[in-house]
Design a protein around this motif. Structure first.
Motif, PDB file in Angstrom:
ATOM      1  N   PRO A 168       0.824  -1.216   0.000  1.00 53.79           N
ATOM      2  CA  PRO A 168       0.000   0.000   0.000  1.00 53.79           C
ATOM      3  C   PRO A 168       0.860   1.270   0.000  1.00 53.79           C
ATOM      4  CG  PRO A 168      -0.209  -1.180   2.107  1.00 53.79           C
ATOM      5  CD  PRO A 168       0.619  -2.039   1.197  1.00 53.79           C
ATOM      6  N   VAL A 169       0.352   2.289  -0.683  1.00 52.38           N
ATOM      7  CA  VAL A 169       1.038   3.583  -0.754  1.00 52.38           C
ATOM      8  C   VAL A 169       0.375   4.520   0.259  1.00 52.38           C
ATOM      9  CG1 VAL A 169       1.474   5.594  -2.231  1.00 52.38           C
ATOM     10  CG2 VAL A 169       1.685   3.275  -3.173  1.00 52.38           C
ATOM     11  N   SER A 215      -2.552  -2.324   9.791  1.00 60.34           N
ATOM     12  CA  SER A 215      -2.647  -2.991   8.485  1.00 60.34           C
ATOM     13  C   SER A 215      -2.028  -4.396   8.530  1.00 60.34           C
ATOM     14  CB  SER A 215      -1.917  -2.138   7.439  1.00 60.34           C
ATOM     15  OG  SER A 215      -1.731  -2.884   6.267  1.00 60.34           O
ATOM     16  N   THR A 216      -2.610  -5.292   7.740  1.00 56.60           N
ATOM     17  CA  THR A 216      -2.060  -6.647   7.678  1.00 56.60           C
ATOM     18  C   THR A 216      -0.997  -6.769   6.577  1.00 56.60           C
ATOM     19  OG1 THR A 216      -3.862  -7.234   6.196  1.00 56.60           O
ATOM     20  CG2 THR A 216      -4.164  -7.769   8.542  1.00 56.60           C
ATOM     21  N   ALA A 217      -0.741  -5.678   5.846  1.00 59.28           N
ATOM     22  CA  ALA A 217       0.267  -5.732   4.775  1.00 59.28           C
ATOM     23  C   ALA A 217       1.656  -5.968   5.376  1.00 59.28           C
ATOM     24  CB  ALA A 217       0.256  -4.426   3.985  1.00 59.28           C
ATOM     25  N   ALA A 218       2.523  -6.571   4.577  1.00 61.81           N
ATOM     26  CA  ALA A 218       3.878  -6.868   5.059  1.00 61.81           C
ATOM     27  C   ALA A 218       4.857  -5.770   4.656  1.00 61.81           C
ATOM     28  CB  ALA A 218       4.340  -8.202   4.501  1.00 61.81           C
ATOM     29  N   PRO A 270       8.540  -4.493  13.688  1.00 61.68           N
ATOM     30  CA  PRO A 270       9.743  -5.218  13.268  1.00 61.68           C
ATOM     31  C   PRO A 270       9.495  -6.244  12.155  1.00 61.68           C
ATOM     32  CG  PRO A 270       9.153  -5.750  15.562  1.00 61.68           C
ATOM     33  CD  PRO A 270       8.260  -4.645  15.123  1.00 61.68           C
ATOM     34  N   GLY A 271       8.278  -6.738  12.010  1.00 62.36           N
ATOM     35  CA  GLY A 271       8.027  -7.747  10.980  1.00 62.36           C
ATOM     36  C   GLY A 271       7.667  -7.158   9.624  1.00 62.36           C
TER      37      GLY A 271
END
Ligand code: 13P
Ligand code: SF4
Length: 306
Positions: free
Chosen positions: A194-195, A225-228, A247-248
């Motif tokens: 995501p931007v 957010s669940t984005a990585a 951190p992830g």
């Protein structure tokens, strides 16, 4: 001097002076690390107004220290680098605003907190990127609205509220550097990320974003957010806390040009020196303060929209 020694000296001096160190989210990593409070413009204004300290050390830019002084005039407000200014704040003067206002009798003047105390003194209400939408919504329908100095923030607010606004032609040189081509390039390099951009970005960049947020808004949005991975469109100082708190997850700056030289001026040496000498301090003349305080107090009463 070693960073650890400098940091220890600063902590000792802060305690001796009954001082609090406030740092904007765009400050150098080591300044954010040693700060009592880091935050966006809205959070830091609220902290300054509520603080019990005798001295506020403001690691940010000049208008932020001025706002802290206006909200807490009995305190000593130190700006360790007095040359740390904001080019956007310098794009409108009080005389220019008075003249513009005179052409629009009855209009409500909304002034971005990135402005001088003199300009705030000519305004009805201030806003930050954290509450601009709610500030505009707080103005009765049908009233004409003038917004200074940021044309990009004003266009974002107009879009979000479906209100007709007139805006000054100011902008942040750092955020203005981010272009649609940069977003395309970043998306190609990090597909699916995501931007997330700041509303000081150009309208065509804002239109491409998945989220448009203040710096504080970015922290909570990215945490939830669940984005990585994320593409970040604001000043690079924000990466320090984003990476530390998540951190992830991976955070990529949308362009290498997203550096505000003024936000990078303050060093640990400057902070130490400022606490030793209690200079440079920022004050605001009483007549200006009296007029500017109501616009700033009105701003901090309006809740966040992001
Ligand atoms: P905030 O999102 O913290 O309000 O900051 C924007 C900015 O450019 C401060 O100079
Ligand atoms: Fe001013 Fe832009 Fe720097 Fe913020 S990032 S202080 S708005 S020039």
């Amino acid at each position: 001097m070693e960073q650890d020694t400098l940091k220890a000296d600063i902590r000792r001096l802060l305690a001796e002076r009954n001082a609090v160190l406030l740092a904007h989210n765009y400050q150098r990593d080591e300044i954010q690390e040693i700060a009592d409070i880091t935050g966006d413009s809205l959070a830091l204004s609220q902290e300054a107004a509520a603080s019990a300290a005798d001295v506020i050390v403001f690691c940010g830019v000049h208008f932020m220290a001025e706002s802290a002084y206006i909200l807490a005039p009995r305190k000593t407000v130190l700006l360790p680098r007095i040359d740390a200014g904001c080019p956007m704040a310098d794009m409108v003067t009080a005389d220019q605003l008075r003249a513009w206002r005179a052409e629009h009798p009855g209009a409500v003047v909304v002034t971005y907190v990135n402005s001088s105390a003199d300009v705030k003194a000519e305004s009805d209400i201030c806003c930050t990127s954290g509450n601009v939408v709610n500030v505009v919504r707080s103005i009765p329908e049908g009233r004409e609205i003038l917004m200074v100095p940021d044309r990009n923030l004003a266009q974002y607010a107009a879009r979000m509220t479906a209100r007709k606004l007139s805006w000054w032609d100011g902008y942040c040189p750092t955020h203005e550097r981010l272009t649609p081509a940069d977003i395309d390039r970043a998306r190609a390099e990090h597909p699916g990320a995501p931007v997330v951009v700041h509303p000081e970005c150009r309208p065509e960049v804002v239109a491409m974003a998945d989220a448009v947020l203040s710096t504080a808004g970015m922290y909570s949005w990215c945490a939830k957010s669940t984005a990585a991975e994320f593409i970040i469109g604001t000043e690079m100082g924000i990466l320090y806390k984003l990476r530390r708190e998540n951190p992830g997850k991976a955070f990529h700056l949308a362009s290498r040009g997203l550096i505000c030289p003024n936000m990078k001026l303050t060093t640990l040496e400057d902070v130490r020196e400022s606490l030793v000498t209690l200079t440079p301090s920022v004050t605001v003349p009483a007549d200006i303060l009296e007029k500017a305080v109501s616009a700033l107090e009105a701003m901090i009463r309006i809740p966040r929209d992001n």
